[in-house]
Design a protein around this motif. Structure first.
Motif, PDB file in Angstrom:
ATOM      1  N   ILE A 221      15.843 -12.946   7.598  1.00  0.00           N
ATOM      2  CA  ILE A 221      15.423 -14.103   8.367  1.00  0.00           C
ATOM      3  C   ILE A 221      16.224 -15.327   7.919  1.00  0.00           C
ATOM      4  N   ALA A 222      16.211 -16.334   8.769  1.00  0.00           N
ATOM      5  CA  ALA A 222      16.823 -17.609   8.437  1.00  0.00           C
ATOM      6  C   ALA A 222      16.023 -18.706   9.120  1.00  0.00           C
ATOM      7  N   GLY A 230      13.359 -27.154  15.071  1.00  0.00           N
ATOM      8  CA  GLY A 230      13.285 -26.251  13.934  1.00  0.00           C
ATOM      9  C   GLY A 230      13.239 -24.834  14.476  1.00  0.00           C
ATOM     10  N   VAL A 231      14.056 -23.939  13.903  1.00  0.00           N
ATOM     11  CA  VAL A 231      14.272 -22.620  14.495  1.00  0.00           C
ATOM     12  C   VAL A 231      14.165 -21.547  13.432  1.00  0.00           C
ATOM     13  N   LEU A 232      13.556 -20.425  13.788  1.00  0.00           N
ATOM     14  CA  LEU A 232      13.607 -19.225  12.964  1.00  0.00           C
ATOM     15  C   LEU A 232      14.537 -18.219  13.624  1.00  0.00           C
ATOM     16  N   LEU A 233      15.310 -17.500  12.788  1.00  0.00           N
ATOM     17  CA  LEU A 233      16.270 -16.519  13.278  1.00  0.00           C
ATOM     18  C   LEU A 233      16.033 -15.159  12.642  1.00  0.00           C
ATOM     19  N   ASP A 234      16.231 -14.120  13.415  1.00  0.00           N
ATOM     20  CA  ASP A 234      16.320 -12.750  12.905  1.00  0.00           C
ATOM     21  C   ASP A 234      17.796 -12.496  12.627  1.00  0.00           C
ATOM     22  N   VAL A 243      17.199 -15.957  17.956  1.00  0.00           N
ATOM     23  CA  VAL A 243      16.100 -16.904  17.823  1.00  0.00           C
ATOM     24  C   VAL A 243      14.776 -16.188  18.045  1.00  0.00           C
ATOM     25  N   THR A 244      13.848 -16.333  17.088  1.00  0.00           N
ATOM     26  CA  THR A 244      12.531 -15.728  17.227  1.00  0.00           C
ATOM     27  C   THR A 244      11.409 -16.760  17.361  1.00  0.00           C
ATOM     28  N   GLU A 245      11.676 -18.006  17.014  1.00  0.00           N
ATOM     29  CA  GLU A 245      10.671 -19.062  17.129  1.00  0.00           C
ATOM     30  C   GLU A 245      11.367 -20.406  17.039  1.00  0.00           C
ATOM     31  N   ARG A 246      10.839 -21.384  17.753  1.00  0.00           N
ATOM     32  CA  ARG A 246      11.338 -22.755  17.654  1.00  0.00           C
ATOM     33  C   ARG A 246      10.149 -23.702  17.705  1.00  0.00           C
ATOM     34  N   GLY A 301       1.918 -11.561  14.822  1.00  0.00           N
ATOM     35  CA  GLY A 301       2.055 -11.225  16.229  1.00  0.00           C
ATOM     36  C   GLY A 301       3.312 -10.445  16.532  1.00  0.00           C
ATOM     37  N   ALA A 302       3.733 -10.541  17.802  1.00  0.00           N
ATOM     38  CA  ALA A 302       4.944  -9.836  18.219  1.00  0.00           C
ATOM     39  C   ALA A 302       6.177 -10.408  17.536  1.00  0.00           C
ATOM     40  N   GLY A 303       6.123 -11.677  17.193  1.00  0.00           N
ATOM     41  CA  GLY A 303       7.205 -12.340  16.474  1.00  0.00           C
ATOM     42  C   GLY A 303       6.613 -13.420  15.602  1.00  0.00           C
TER      43      GLY A 303
END
Length: 432
Positions: A221-222, A230-234, A243-246, A301-303
């Motif tokens: 993850i990153a 703000g972003v989460l990455l796989d 991108v998995t979440e922002r 959850g799913a992500g």
């Protein structure tokens, strides 16, 4: 000849369990007001200090007596650094006439101008050698090292922003990062292998690239700080991060950097209100702007889902001539606890207990008075990181500071020893 650091107590104040044990001025070739010290990277008994005009290498085998080993003069602005074995990656964020270290500055409108990543061989710390350069769109404001899974390659994520239709190598919308692949057996063959587009219509209107990315390779993850988002990455496929979440925050002016907790259950994002050059650590600005924001990372959850928990702002108001805002920091590796050390420009260095994410609190600090009491100018701690028993602070104008933590809650961290440390590529630390 080595230059040895000395303890300097002039204009220094501390609180809580922290001691100022050494100071070393900027290397002579990098000692000008425009040659800002910037980020740090660690390898063995050495720290590399990035600078707008190049970088310097210091021997920290005796932290109370750091020694200057070498200087590389290679202007290009920013000077963000990452280290991997014998290789050093260096960010160039303002165009030069060509790839050579002595090349003059040119306008971003020059189609022949170079900016991007420079690669150096630092196997001989006293005599680093220039290996290669890789052009990247909009240059390289920061860079993040991500090891390859095959052991034969590694990847450098390049963050940059501020496109313009007038810039041939930095065209709008610049909704991406650049991924540079480095063959470890032939680093001179490094090249851009992908340009992942991270921003869709839901991105903030001010987002046109990322400022900084912190990877946690062991967990794939990153966390990315991308101007308005703000972003989460796989990063399980490091060539193609997804991108998995922002998240967005009305109190954030500029998402600057991020740090994940060791269990990856929380992430600290920073807001560089005023771009680092403003005096925002005051009553008027308040405690929720120019601050850290702590988010829980819900993996149920799913992500992953980001949920806001709290803000942390430096609790000590600074003078109107002191640029001060949340900036770069790292975890202090105490098993089972979340402690964080962080730079705040002329706000100094803050040691924070994040164990209760709803109520983070400062437990120690190191600070100086204004660089210029008469006018607001750029100075202070750019980065403050914990490495093998000490905190190292890159001071923009003054040089390198070494601090020792004496708070009993932090003693366990001294047992953790790393052979290499890039704060934007977090290692997994002992959990008990």
């Amino acid at each position: 000849m080595f230059t040895t650091g000395t303890r300097v107590d002039d204009d220094v104040s501390t609180g809580g369990g922290i001691e100022h044990v050494a100071h070393l001025p900027k290397a002579e070739a990098l000692d000008s007001p425009a040659a800002h010290n910037s980020d740090l990277a660690f390898t063995g008994d050495h720290v590399i200090v990035g600078n707008y005009h190049g970088f310097a290498v210091y021997d920290i085998s005796r932290p109370e007596e750091p020694r200057h080993v070498s200087t590389v003069l290679c202007p290009g602005s920013q000077g963000d650094v990452s280290v991997s074995g014998d290789l050093l990656y260096f960010s160039v964020d303002y165009p030069r006439a060509n790839e050579e270290c002595g090349a003059s500055a040119v306008s971003a409108t020059d189609p022949d101008g170079f900016e991007g990543i420079r690669i150096f061989d630092i196997s001989d710390k006293a005599n680093p050698q220039y290996v290669a350069a890789v052009r990247t769109d909009c240059g390289s404001h920061t860079n993040t090292l991500v090891p390859g899974k095959d052991g034969e390659h590694e990847y450098v994520y390049v963050s940059s922003y501020s496109p313009s239709v007038d810039f041939p190598h930095c065209q709008p919308p610049h909704d991406k990062i650049m991924v540079v692949e480095v063959p470890l057996d032939d680093p001179a063959a490094a090249a851009v292998v992908s340009e992942p587009r991270l921003f869709a219509e839901e991105a903030h209107k001010n987002t046109s690239g990322c400022h900084d990315i912190t990877a946690y390779p062991e967990r794939d993850i990153a966390a990315a700080a991308c101007m308005g988002d703000g972003v989460l990455l796989d990063i399980s496929d490091p060539v193609n991060p997804v991108v998995t979440e922002r998240v967005q925050d009305e109190n954030f002016a500029f998402w600057h950097s991020a740090t994940l907790t060791n269990d990856a259950r929380h992430v600290v994002f920073t807001d560089e209100l005023g771009g680092g050059s403003a005096a925002t650590c005051d009553e008027k600005t308040g405690p929720e702007r120019g601050a850290n924001a702590v988010y829980a990372v819900d993996h149920g959850g799913a992500g992953p889902e980001l949920r806001f928990r709290s803000y942390y702002k430096l609790p000590r108001h600074q003078a109107e001539t002191e640029n001060c805002v949340a900036h770069n920091g790292s975890l202090i590796p105490v098993p089972g606890r979340d402690f964080f050390v962080q730079a705040w420009y002329q706000g100094g260095v803050s040691v924070i207990d994040l164990t209760d994410p709803d109520h983070p609190e400062e437990i120690a600090y190191f600070d100086r008075g204004p660089w210029d009491p008469e006018s607001l100018s750029m100075a202070g701690s750019w980065s403050a990181y914990y490495y093998n028993g000490h905190v190292y602070s890159s001071e923009i104008q003054r040089g390198l500071d070494v601090l020792r933590l004496t708070d009993p809650r932090l003693v366990e961290a001294e047992r953790v020893r790393l052979e290499e440390f890039n704060p934007q590529s977090q290692p997994s630390l002992p959990s008990h």
